[in-house]
Design an enzyme around this catalytic site. Sequence first.
Site, mmCIF file in Angstrom:
data_model
loop_
_atom_site.group_PDB
_atom_site.id
_atom_site.type_symbol
_atom_site.label_atom_id
_atom_site.label_comp_id
_atom_site.label_asym_id
_atom_site.label_seq_id
_atom_site.Cartn_x
_atom_site.Cartn_y
_atom_site.Cartn_z
ATOM 1 C CG ASP A 80 35.757 -15.754 -30.667
ATOM 2 O OD1 ASP A 80 34.591 -15.534 -30.373
ATOM 3 O OD2 ASP A 80 36.116 -16.110 -31.804
ATOM 4 C CG ASP A 118 38.523 -18.559 -35.858
ATOM 5 O OD1 ASP A 118 38.710 -17.354 -36.123
ATOM 6 O OD2 ASP A 118 37.390 -19.075 -35.798
HETATM 7 C C1 FRU Z 1 33.705 -16.857 -33.324
HETATM 8 C C2 FRU Z 1 34.141 -15.954 -34.457
HETATM 9 C C3 FRU Z 1 35.452 -16.425 -35.066
HETATM 10 C C4 FRU Z 1 36.027 -15.167 -35.646
HETATM 11 C C5 FRU Z 1 35.636 -14.164 -34.603
HETATM 12 C C6 FRU Z 1 35.353 -12.797 -35.117
HETATM 13 O O1 FRU Z 1 32.892 -16.241 -32.410
HETATM 14 O O2 FRU Z 1 33.125 -15.856 -35.425
HETATM 15 O O3 FRU Z 1 35.298 -17.458 -35.994
HETATM 16 O O4 FRU Z 1 37.405 -15.241 -35.810
HETATM 17 O O5 FRU Z 1 34.480 -14.655 -33.975
HETATM 18 O O6 FRU Z 1 35.114 -11.921 -34.065
#
Ligand code: FRU
Length: 763
Positions: A20, A149
């Site tokens: 992300d 998040d």
């Molecule tokens: C989305 C996710 C988020 C988390 C991150 C961990 O792709 O699963 O929810 O914060 O990636 O890398």
Amino acid sequence: MIGKWRQKLHIEPPRGWLNDPNGLCFFKGKYHVWFQYTEGSAQGDGLRCWGHYESSDMLLWKFAGTSLYPDTASDATGVFSGSAVVNGDKLELFYTGNVEHEGDHDYITSGREANQIHVTTTDARQMGAKNVILRNSDYPDYCSCHVRDPKVTCENGVWRMVLGARTLGNEGCVLIYEGTSPDEFKFIKKLSVSDFGYMWECPDMFELGGNTYLSVSPQGVVYGEFEFQNLFSSGYFRVDGDKLSHFEEFDHGFDFYAPQTFKAPDGRRILIGWMGIGNGSGYTNPTIDLGWQHCLTIPRELTADADGVILQNPIREIESLRFAPAVIGKEQTWHKLPFDITISGIEADQGFEMEIGKAKISWRSEGYVELTFTDEKVSAGRKVRKVRTGALKDLRIVADRSSLEIFINGGRHVMSTRFYPEFAEVPVSITCNVFAANLFRLDVKNTLVAIGEALIDFIPDRKGCEFDEVSSFAPVPGGAPANVCAAFSKLGGNSRMITQLGKDPFGDMIIRTLEDSGVDTSAVSRTDEANTALAFVSLNSSGKSTYSFYRNPSADMLLEPSQISPDMFDGCSFLHFCSVSLGDFPMRDAHRTAIVLARKNGAIISFDPNLRFMLWDDPDALGQVVREFIPEADILKIADEELEFITGEDTLEDALPILMRGNVKLVILTCGADGAFAANMAGTAFVPGKKVDVKDTTGAGDCFIGSFLRCLEMNGVRRTDLDKIPPEKLKEYLEFANNCSAVSVTRKGAIPSYPALEEVIKD
Ligand code: FRU
């Protein structure tokens, strides 16, 4: 062709894994993008950190190092996704500290801490203390351990946080918190809709065209032929009070997830997504074998249409990279990636089909666009994706070295995909009547520019003998500055060579070799006033080389300062040069011009004298010119056997005060098989040589400095950092360069012997 799938416009991890985008913002004159980063594993095994890129224009992104590591009890097993808020001259960062405890847990209802953490920075580099502002006990009791998040905003003194969550009843939702400071948040409400996935990740809430939108990445939504075709989805709801209206997916391609938005200083709402999807999608990315995986999308400008539907289009800045416009049509024509295609006035009622290097985009009269591939290797397992579009009116496609982003009907629908064409040049054709179809190549800025000679080294079939005992020599492209470009690009960097070659087959051979190594040759001129330079090499029994040059004069020596133009240095962060081209001929002044232009760009200037006495009638003239150019450099690399000639001293300690003049901030001394030193104001580091079976040391020093510079780039080192790099870091960088040149001496020649990233990093 190792570097061929390296993206030119897209943010990729220097090595390892990316997911992300995080912390998107514009702060103190620069755009910042952090990203979920696991440096040590292209498969993503290991803990997540925040990697960091910066840019002044959203086109050229420079890696700025890793900012946040899982190094406290509150984020022990991962610095997960989050966001940034510009707060005066401070930047407030928020992320989820993931902590997975050992034991017999399902990690949904037990065994996981989800700590929301706040960190302040004033320069986007040095991070303040980590402050846990919300923990599991603070969430409503219907929540599972999956709460993460944080996307935070601050308006009119109100701090608002939106968190993605999974309830104990396996319902995806978002939690909204508000507060009066970045360290205190109170729960306000939950937003959700029924039967829409078990978990919502990476939420975002923003205003656009007078509407409020909630963007989420739901997991567990039921698959459909035209919708939710991926492992996980992402899209947005319109928010009306506590009501969420119809969900619209952002992207209908194979590779898109976890987008985040931010507001650019001119008010534009910009979205960047992860151009990837979690492991388990059924398709793959062959870059894993090369040591890295995944990229982010290009930034997209969001606007809302009259019905409140979000339109996405590539940021307009991309248009400034366009050159070499070409009209495309039914005849297949070949074009070099990256490029940007615009097609308008499509008369699709007769059918529309378009091919871009084994990717097929077709419109079906039932009213949908289909994306398929005609080659499984190119698609790496991707099969078909569909999006309902109604009539097809126009298309915009941004194609990079290993991705396509297809914008349909003014950005109303988007399909993003990775693809892996064998060559950087791909065929393009359209079988339909269209009003206009144009393809523009995109000029990508280069980060390392080297100037000087590119030549053919003739490598002997035997070592340990004199020139006249050699029975055959094999032509291998080289020349120290060209080698440095190749070393840098084979390790995944962007580089451009400035030189001049003869209009002869050896010139063609050099261009081919450089391009195959990923080096940009657009600044290589050709002349018929002289031939391409040649150098015959003989190797003693330990693989050391001596040279016999054929350049009386050669094409490179004749390059005039007037042939050096400012655009050759756009985005340049390193300029490298040597002394072979500093003789009394036009190329010397071309170097002076290049140094001035690179300095204007704030580039780090790197000088490797690389003394070749046989090229100089008068060794004093060589000594003089080397001493004249040393103060121009920020980084000086010399070999132990050159030290005394250049400084009159035979130890590094005594030579340092003489070398550290003018701009010089970092001195690297290579001692062949014995190892290498690096010294700056912060101290000195040493690494011993690696014991390897030496075949040929040709170009090993060039490999060393090319890899060292790439290592500085991968670690986000700036010019102003050079005198402050602590010895333990210098040692790490020397080790990287040492490993690269150790690989290169076990193989023949220079450029072909240089390693790719995956050969020198261990997972
Ligand atoms: C989305 C996710 C988020 C988390 C991150 C961990 O792709 O699963 O929810 O914060 O990636 O890398």
